[in-house]
Design a protein around this motif. Structure first.
Motif, PDB file in Angstrom:
ATOM      1  N   ILE A 340      53.745  21.915 -13.982  1.00 64.19           N
ATOM      2  CA  ILE A 340      52.532  21.968 -13.158  1.00 64.19           C
ATOM      3  C   ILE A 340      52.351  23.350 -12.546  1.00 64.19           C
ATOM      4  N   SER A 343      51.392  25.917 -15.114  1.00 71.40           N
ATOM      5  CA  SER A 343      50.027  25.705 -15.581  1.00 71.40           C
ATOM      6  C   SER A 343      49.019  26.256 -14.581  1.00 71.40           C
ATOM      7  N   ARG A 347      46.765  29.289 -15.895  1.00 71.12           N
ATOM      8  CA  ARG A 347      45.357  28.967 -16.132  1.00 71.12           C
ATOM      9  C   ARG A 347      44.435  29.430 -15.011  1.00 71.12           C
ATOM     10  N   THR A 365      55.652   8.802 -15.240  1.00 66.31           N
ATOM     11  CA  THR A 365      54.445   9.632 -15.312  1.00 66.31           C
ATOM     12  C   THR A 365      53.506   9.406 -14.127  1.00 66.31           C
ATOM     13  N   PRO A 391      43.393  18.089 -12.414  1.00 69.18           N
ATOM     14  CA  PRO A 391      43.528  17.814 -13.846  1.00 69.18           C
ATOM     15  C   PRO A 391      44.767  18.447 -14.470  1.00 69.18           C
ATOM     16  N   LEU A 392      45.199  19.597 -13.948  1.00 70.01           N
ATOM     17  CA  LEU A 392      46.402  20.244 -14.468  1.00 70.01           C
ATOM     18  C   LEU A 392      47.638  19.409 -14.123  1.00 70.01           C
ATOM     19  N   ASP A 394      47.648  16.100 -13.775  1.00 70.41           N
ATOM     20  CA  ASP A 394      47.612  14.921 -14.657  1.00 70.41           C
ATOM     21  C   ASP A 394      48.089  15.268 -16.065  1.00 70.41           C
ATOM     22  N   THR A 395      47.637  16.398 -16.584  1.00 68.96           N
ATOM     23  CA  THR A 395      48.023  16.794 -17.947  1.00 68.96           C
ATOM     24  C   THR A 395      49.521  17.015 -18.058  1.00 68.96           C
ATOM     25  N   ALA A 396      50.104  17.707 -17.071  1.00 67.98           N
ATOM     26  CA  ALA A 396      51.541  17.974 -17.107  1.00 67.98           C
ATOM     27  C   ALA A 396      52.345  16.686 -16.992  1.00 67.98           C
ATOM     28  N   ALA A 398      51.541  13.732 -17.926  1.00 69.71           N
ATOM     29  CA  ALA A 398      51.425  12.956 -19.163  1.00 69.71           C
ATOM     30  C   ALA A 398      52.392  13.431 -20.237  1.00 69.71           C
ATOM     31  N   THR A 399      52.835  14.686 -20.141  1.00 65.26           N
ATOM     32  CA  THR A 399      53.732  15.236 -21.161  1.00 65.26           C
ATOM     33  C   THR A 399      55.208  14.999 -20.853  1.00 65.26           C
ATOM     34  N   ASP A 402      57.710  13.814 -23.382  1.00 62.46           N
ATOM     35  CA  ASP A 402      57.942  14.712 -24.512  1.00 62.46           C
ATOM     36  C   ASP A 402      58.830  15.901 -24.161  1.00 62.46           C
TER      37      ASP A 402
END
Length: 415
Positions: A340, A343, A347, A365, A391-392, A394-396, A398-399, A402
């Motif tokens: 996070i 990012s 970004r 998550t 949103p950054l 949430d995206t992190a 979700a990963t 992985d």
């Protein structure tokens, strides 16, 4: 994540612009850093074995690994061990899968001897190491019932009968109520501390340079006082004159690096401040590490995630090295916080500090709480709005499922 659990803090100033900082790093060969590195190495070895043989990372934790120092005789030109370094291998691990035994003891003891042989070639891994093996199969709290195939899954946590006994494969949940945190980018003072070992090692590491390099930086305004303890390996130091020449070469290299790469800071170098050339009392070692003289190291007592002990930053007391890379809340949330923060910096161009808190049993998550502090940019732009940052996050998050491969490949700096 649930916005009710998300706290956004736009900061009014950058840490780099605050009046002072205190930053420390325990180097590659410091006993605490070695304990962290060994615990993580054992987790990687065990995880690779169980993945190859059974298709999944089985339950384990080697985060209580310890290193207990030996005794040494050292003088100009060489040294010898008088008593071995003791290594405490402690923790829990699944010792079978579907009834097939896993050679946990052999695997971990072989990996430990290879670890020390690689880092300390002057040690005989059989004579100069004494392994104290205390790894158990153990149990997991909550397993009520008999320890057989008909009992609940929790009872088979460390003795799975099949992949169906690994609940994280269907629901990845926090194993504990704990926290993880990270920040990005480092301040100039933090980066300078991280630079020290690489600067001293140079393109070709000097044979005399030990690995137990400890660094403490104190910044007041634009002035940084940098105290470094830099050991020398006795076999490559024939006399006092050579020792002093090496020490002054190290000082010159650090001064040059600071002048070239940190022109905005006034850096003063303090090196081996306990040296007394008259006695002489010097940082002269046989191995390059204080493990030879009775110093102890334990997982979690050294550098935080990212490789620093940065006193002005939030951090968790979790001993993350050696913990399970799939679901251990404190460990995985340090990685998530890092993703996070990086990012936001990459970004949006702003520095960030991130804290994630997990609640035992809750989906990994979906943190129980997340706090994100974002600084103004280096060129003076105020912190962005929450709608740009959320949103950054949430995206992190979700990963996170992985990230296991990256953890096992060493992509994230645990110590």
């Amino acid at each position: 994540m649930d916005r009710a659990n998300f706290t956004y803090v736009p900061a009014s100033a950058r840490l780099a612009d605050e009046p002072f900082e205190i930053v420390e790093r325990k180097g590659y060969g410091h006993p605490d850093t070695l304990a962290d590195a060994l615990g993580e190495h054992l987790s990687h070895i065990y995880s690779a074995y169980t993945r190859e043989h059974f298709g999944a990372v089985l339950h384990h934790q080697f985060d209580k690994t310890g290193i207990l120092g030996g005794r040494v005789q050292v003088s100009f030109g060489g040294g010898q061990m008088l008593a071995p370094v003791r290594v405490l291998l402690s923790g829990r691990a699944s010792s079978s899968f579907a009834g097939e035994p896993i050679p946990v003891r052999e695997m971990l003891t072989d990996a430990t001897r290879a670890f020390f042989a690689h880092r300390f070639p002057m040690l005989d891994p059989t004579r100069d190491l004494r392994l104290l093996y205390e790894v158990s199969q153990g149990d997991s709290p909550g397993g009520i019932g008999t320890k057989d195939a008909s009992a609940n899954v929790r009872s088979r946590w460390f003795a799975p009968q099949g992949l169906e006994d690994l609940p994280e494969l269907t629901k990845l949940a926090c194993n504990d109520t704990s926290s993880g945190c990270a920040f990005s980018p480092p301040t100039p003072t933090e980066q300078l501390v991280l630079d020290v070992e690489d600067v001293l090692a140079g393109p070709v590491r000097p044979a005399w340079l030990g690995s137990d390099i400890k660094v403490m930086a104190h910044r007041r305004g634009a002035r940084v006082d940098l105290t470094c303890a830099v050991p020398q390996i006795a076999a490559h130091v024939p006399d006092l004159r050579t020792y002093v020449a090496h020490r002054e070469a190290a000082r010159a290299a650090l001064e040059q690096h600071a002048a070239e790469h940190y022109p905005g800071l006034e850096v003063r170098i303090w090196l081996n401040t306990r040296d007394d050339e008259q006695r002489p009392e010097l940082y002269l070692t046989h191995t390059g590490s204080s493990i030879e003289t009775g110093d102890e190291g334990l997982v979690g007592r050294g550098n935080r995630y990212g490789g620093l002990i940065s006193a002005m930053r939030p951090f968790t007391m979790e001993g993350i090295s050696g913990k399970n890379p799939v679901y251990h809340t404190g460990k995985v949330y340090c990685v998530g916080a890092d993703l996070i923060a990086r990012s936001i910096h990459d970004r949006l161009g702003h520095g960030a500090e991130v804290l994630l808190v997990g609640q035992s049993g809750r989906e990994l998550t979906d943190p129980w709480a997340a706090v994100v502090r974002v600084e103004p940019s280096a060129d003076g732009r105020p912190a962005p709005g929450v709608d740009e940052v959320a949103p950054l996050v949430d995206t992190a998050l979700a990963t996170l499922p992985d990230t296991v491969d990256g953890i096992l490949d060493g992509a994230y700096r645990m110590h």
